[in-house]
Design an enzyme around this catalytic site. Structure first.
Site, PDB file in Angstrom:
ATOM      1  N   LYS A  22      63.849  81.119  85.000  1.00  0.00           N
ATOM      2  CA  LYS A  22      62.484  80.572  85.132  1.00  0.00           C
ATOM      3  C   LYS A  22      61.769  81.192  86.326  1.00  0.00           C
ATOM      4  CE  LYS A  22      61.814  76.495  87.376  1.00  0.00           C
ATOM      5  NZ  LYS A  22      60.819  76.485  88.471  1.00  0.00           N
ATOM      6  N   ASN A  23      62.434  81.160  87.480  1.00  0.00           N
ATOM      7  CA  ASN A  23      61.744  81.579  88.709  1.00  0.00           C
ATOM      8  C   ASN A  23      61.521  83.090  88.777  1.00  0.00           C
ATOM      9  OD1 ASN A  23      61.518  78.960  89.417  1.00  0.00           O
ATOM     10  ND2 ASN A  23      63.102  78.978  90.993  1.00  0.00           N
ATOM     11  N   CYS A 120      54.451  68.485  96.465  1.00  0.00           N
ATOM     12  CA  CYS A 120      55.181  67.912  95.340  1.00  0.00           C
ATOM     13  C   CYS A 120      56.319  67.081  95.895  1.00  0.00           C
ATOM     14  CB  CYS A 120      55.676  69.004  94.402  1.00  0.00           C
ATOM     15  SG  CYS A 120      56.938  70.021  95.143  1.00  0.00           S
ATOM     16  N   ARG A 125      54.759  71.961 100.909  1.00  0.00           N
ATOM     17  CA  ARG A 125      54.621  73.264 100.269  1.00  0.00           C
ATOM     18  C   ARG A 125      53.270  73.952 100.520  1.00  0.00           C
ATOM     19  NH1 ARG A 125      57.689  73.360  94.668  1.00  0.00           N
ATOM     20  NH2 ARG A 125      58.097  75.467  95.400  1.00  0.00           N
ATOM     21  N   PRO A 126      53.021  74.326 101.768  1.00  0.00           N
ATOM     22  CA  PRO A 126      51.771  75.039 102.071  1.00  0.00           C
ATOM     23  C   PRO A 126      51.769  76.457 101.495  1.00  0.00           C
ATOM     24  CG  PRO A 126      53.228  75.028 103.986  1.00  0.00           C
ATOM     25  CD  PRO A 126      53.910  74.202 102.924  1.00  0.00           C
ATOM     26  N   ASP A 128      49.999  78.948 103.374  1.00  0.00           N
ATOM     27  CA  ASP A 128      49.393  79.724 104.470  1.00  0.00           C
ATOM     28  C   ASP A 128      49.953  81.149 104.561  1.00  0.00           C
ATOM     29  OD1 ASP A 128      51.759  78.195 105.161  1.00  0.00           O
ATOM     30  OD2 ASP A 128      51.544  78.963 107.195  1.00  0.00           O
ATOM     31  N   LEU A 129      51.245  81.323 104.292  1.00  0.00           N
ATOM     32  CA  LEU A 129      51.841  82.663 104.414  1.00  0.00           C
ATOM     33  C   LEU A 129      51.320  83.593 103.320  1.00  0.00           C
ATOM     34  CD1 LEU A 129      55.530  81.620 105.255  1.00  0.00           C
ATOM     35  CD2 LEU A 129      53.815  82.516 106.841  1.00  0.00           C
ATOM     36  N   ASP A 327      67.881  75.167  95.599  1.00  0.00           N
ATOM     37  CA  ASP A 327      67.728  74.711  94.210  1.00  0.00           C
ATOM     38  C   ASP A 327      69.049  74.242  93.587  1.00  0.00           C
ATOM     39  OD1 ASP A 327      65.057  75.213  94.360  1.00  0.00           O
ATOM     40  OD2 ASP A 327      65.120  77.121  93.291  1.00  0.00           O
ATOM     41  N   ARG A 419      61.052  71.241  82.580  1.00  0.00           N
ATOM     42  CA  ARG A 419      60.338  72.311  83.280  1.00  0.00           C
ATOM     43  C   ARG A 419      61.258  73.504  83.521  1.00  0.00           C
ATOM     44  NH1 ARG A 419      58.527  70.737  88.697  1.00  0.00           N
ATOM     45  NH2 ARG A 419      58.132  72.955  88.580  1.00  0.00           N
TER      46      ARG A 419
HETATM   47  N1  EPU Z   1      56.316  77.867 103.239  1.00  0.00           N
HETATM   48  C1  EPU Z   1      55.372  77.862 104.232  1.00  0.00           C
HETATM   49  N2  EPU Z   1      54.201  78.522 104.008  1.00  0.00           N
HETATM   50  C2  EPU Z   1      53.950  79.214 102.866  1.00  0.00           C
HETATM   51  C3  EPU Z   1      54.932  79.217 101.845  1.00  0.00           C
HETATM   52  C4  EPU Z   1      56.116  78.543 102.074  1.00  0.00           C
HETATM   53  O1  EPU Z   1      55.557  77.254 105.296  1.00  0.00           O
HETATM   54  O2  EPU Z   1      52.868  79.798 102.722  1.00  0.00           O
HETATM   55  C5  EPU Z   1      57.582  77.161 103.447  1.00  0.00           C
HETATM   56  C6  EPU Z   1      57.871  76.125 102.366  1.00  0.00           C
HETATM   57  O3  EPU Z   1      57.230  74.890 102.635  1.00  0.00           O
HETATM   58  C7  EPU Z   1      59.361  76.049 102.394  1.00  0.00           C
HETATM   59  C8  EPU Z   1      59.784  77.494 102.675  1.00  0.00           C
HETATM   60  O4  EPU Z   1      58.639  78.097 103.288  1.00  0.00           O
HETATM   61  O5  EPU Z   1      59.794  75.242 103.466  1.00  0.00           O
HETATM   62  C9  EPU Z   1      60.191  78.297 101.455  1.00  0.00           C
HETATM   63  O6  EPU Z   1      59.209  78.156 100.423  1.00  0.00           O
HETATM   64  P1  EPU Z   1      58.913  79.311  99.375  1.00  0.00           P
HETATM   65  O7  EPU Z   1      57.510  79.749  99.524  1.00  0.00           O
HETATM   66  O8  EPU Z   1      59.972  80.355  99.457  1.00  0.00           O
HETATM   67  O9  EPU Z   1      59.024  78.530  97.999  1.00  0.00           O
HETATM   68  P2  EPU Z   1      58.278  78.946  96.674  1.00  0.00           P
HETATM   69  O10 EPU Z   1      58.183  80.418  96.625  1.00  0.00           O
HETATM   70  O11 EPU Z   1      57.055  78.159  96.510  1.00  0.00           O
HETATM   71  C10 EPU Z   1      60.388  79.284  95.165  1.00  0.00           C
HETATM   72  C11 EPU Z   1      60.964  78.630  93.944  1.00  0.00           C
HETATM   73  C12 EPU Z   1      61.503  77.259  94.305  1.00  0.00           C
HETATM   74  C13 EPU Z   1      62.568  77.420  95.390  1.00  0.00           C
HETATM   75  C14 EPU Z   1      61.961  78.141  96.600  1.00  0.00           C
HETATM   76  C15 EPU Z   1      62.979  78.423  97.695  1.00  0.00           C
HETATM   77  C16 EPU Z   1      59.669  79.523  92.123  1.00  0.00           C
HETATM   78  C17 EPU Z   1      58.689  79.290  91.036  1.00  0.00           C
HETATM   79  N3  EPU Z   1      59.932  78.496  92.920  1.00  0.00           N
HETATM   80  O12 EPU Z   1      59.315  78.448  95.577  1.00  0.00           O
HETATM   81  O13 EPU Z   1      62.122  76.744  93.130  1.00  0.00           O
HETATM   82  O14 EPU Z   1      63.056  76.158  95.783  1.00  0.00           O
HETATM   83  O15 EPU Z   1      61.398  79.395  96.176  1.00  0.00           O
HETATM   84  O16 EPU Z   1      64.016  79.180  97.209  1.00  0.00           O
HETATM   85  O17 EPU Z   1      60.209  80.611  92.235  1.00  0.00           O
HETATM   86  C18 EPU Z   1      62.798  75.095  91.611  1.00  0.00           C
HETATM   87  O18 EPU Z   1      63.017  76.000  90.793  1.00  0.00           O
HETATM   88  O19 EPU Z   1      63.172  73.907  91.436  1.00  0.00           O
HETATM   89  C19 EPU Z   1      62.059  75.402  92.828  1.00  0.00           C
HETATM   90  C20 EPU Z   1      61.455  74.475  93.565  1.00  0.00           C
END
Ligand code: EPU
Length: 443
Positions: A22-23, A120, A125-126, A128-129, A327, A419
């Site tokens: 999925k991811n 969520c 889940r910001p 900003d990056l 995960d 999902r």
């Molecule tokens: N974060 C920030 N700023 C940002 C983005 C992220 O502070 O702009 C923080 C997040 O709040 C978190 C950390 O950085 O503490 C890592 O978040 P990341 O951005 O890596 O998460 P994501 O890319 O939104 C993906 C997966 C998630 C998985 C995370 C971590 C997908 C669609 N989602 O999310 O999968 O938990 O990476 O490995 O690829 C799931 O499948 O159940 C799921 C939540």
């Protein structure tokens, strides 16, 4: 509303093929926006998140066609109208990963309006990056009425140096977004502190097959030389390491013996390391039926999973890849409820991702949470109960607990599971579990 009813205690036995990830698939689908040619993906999992991404792509002018042979799970995506630029709130609110259309839209269409994804159940889940990274490529971005409004001056982004480290490590979808945007930018982009997850590498591989020039994906430094144009691609989605890990733990809690095909061995090193300590055996099966390949032999995509009668406690810290994935934290927590002694689980990616704990307590688990850690003290048995799924992976943890529990467990709100797990109840039934999907009045 659909629920699962599980009569626990049945040993799982049999064979399962792991689905496409999925991811990995979500950003691959979004990357189809980067070309005027068709992108054909194989092994696209049949999940509600993928359905939502497909709806989003249609709203952005893509035409989608499924392949004739359902076994290959093929999907062909072609941009037939490059005009739309808005990812509407109605779709984005159903799936946070919608944010991964931002980079491709900005790179190819020069503009994007993407509804700001909310938080969520696993945390704030910001994004900003993501925005910081795209700004480093010259994008002008502001927030307007809950939408991220982004523009590439003169319609074209410029290569730059991007640092994607944040308080909890890098960002997976943020790396995908910046990488997808940089492939069509003018000049060279270097992403420092990039996410090293295999799903990022999968995206880079497909983008390279489309004509991009990316090196270093899978490491913390990715270099992207911008190109004028990308062509279409024919690409198979990588296997889902989280689904694979989930079925290992489902087998283990029932003292089962299961063969997993299309098993992404190389992506699960940290998981296998911890699970071996718990007492779970994983043995590779080569195509000729022999076991345990010589070191360096890569023919390891079929494995047999079996577990000792007694599970041992373990200490686990979730970390960015190649560490233990967040995960799989909920599923491991469920498994450790039946291990001997005290296990400690520390969550370093999403500090509040412990919604499953309160539900496991209803099943006779003994778990004490302090801050970002949970101490799981093994109990003799879990008891079936009515529990509530709160997010995708928490729900998977409850299913595992239900499979290992005495009596009947009813898990409400399994739409969370749909999902990310394709027809989970049918897969588990085929392995001998007593599980069924029922429709209950909304709670
Ligand atoms: N974060 C920030 N700023 C940002 C983005 C992220 O502070 O702009 C923080 C997040 O709040 C978190 C950390 O950085 O503490 C890592 O978040 P990341 O951005 O890596 O998460 P994501 O890319 O939104 C993906 C997966 C998630 C998985 C995370 C971590 C997908 C669609 N989602 O999310 O999968 O938990 O990476 O490995 O690829 C799931 O499948 O159940 C799921 C939540």
């Amino acid at each position: 509303m659909d629920a699962f009813v599980i009569h626990g205690g049945k040993r799982l036995r049999g064979r399962v093929r792991i689905n496409g990830s999925k991811n990995a698939c979500l950003p691959l689908l979004a990357a189809a926006l980067l070309t005027d040619d068709a992108v054909t993906l194989h092994d696209v999992p049949d999940l509600s998140d993928i359905g939502n991404m497909n709806r989003l792509l249609e709203s952005l002018g893509c035409t989608l066609a499924k392949g004739k042979d359902p076994a290959t799970k093929t999907l062909r995506i072609t941009v037939t109208n490059p005009e739309p630029i808005e990812a509407h709130y109605d779709i984005v609110r159903t799936m946070r990963a919608s944010i991964c259309v931002l980079g491709p839209m900005l790179a190819k269409r020069g503009r994007a309006r993407v509804s700001m994804p909310g938080g969520c159940n696993i945390g704030d889940r910001p994004v900003d990056l993501h925005l910081r990274g795209l700004r480093a490529l010259g994008a002008q971005i502001h927030n307007e009425g809950g939408y991220i409004v982004a523009e590439a001056p003169g319609g074209k982004l410029k290569g730059g140096r991007v640092f994607l480290g944040g308080p909890f490590g890098s960002t997976v979808l943020g790396t995908d977004n910046v990488m997808s945007a940089a492939v069509l930018a003018e000049g060279t982009t270097i992403i420092e502190s990039a996410a090293c997850e295999p799903e990022v590498e999968d995206l880079a591989n497909m983008l390279n097959a489309m004509g991009a020039k990316i090196t270093g994906a899978g490491s913390p430094r990715i270099t992207i030389e911008g190109v004028e144009k990308l062509r279409g691609a024919d690409y198979t989605v990588m296997a889902d390491r989280i689904e694979a890990g989930t079925y290992i733990m489902a087998a283990a809690i029932t003292n089962g013996d299961v063969v997993l095909e299309n098993f992404p061995t190389d992506t699960l090193t940290a998981v296998m390391d911890r699970l071996e300590e718990v007492g779970i055996g994983v043995e590779s099966i080569l195509p000729d039926g022999s076991k345990n390949p010589a070191p360096g032999d890569r023919m390891r995509d079929v494995v047999r999973v079996f577990s000792a009668r007694r599970l041992e406690s373990v200490q686990v810290v979730t970390q960015p890849y190649p560490g233990f994935p967040t995960d799989l934290q909920a599923q491991l927590t469920a498994l450790l409820c039946l291990a001997d002694g005290n296990s400690i689980i520390t969550e370093k990616i999403f500090p509040d991702r412990f919604m499953h704990v309160a539900e496991l307590l209803r099943m006779n688990a003994n778990i004490m949470r302090t801050g970002t850690s949970a101490m799981v003290s093994g109990v003799k048995r879990l008891e079936g109960a009515q529990v509530m799924a709160s997010d995708l992976r928490a729900s998977a943890g409850l299913v595992i607990a239900g499979l290992g529990a005495k009596g009947t467990t009813t898990i409400n709100r399994v739409y969370h599971l749909d999902r990310g797990y394709e027809k989970m109840e049918l897969t588990l039934q085929a392995l001998g579990a007593e599980i069924e999907r029922v429709n209950l009045p909304a709670t």
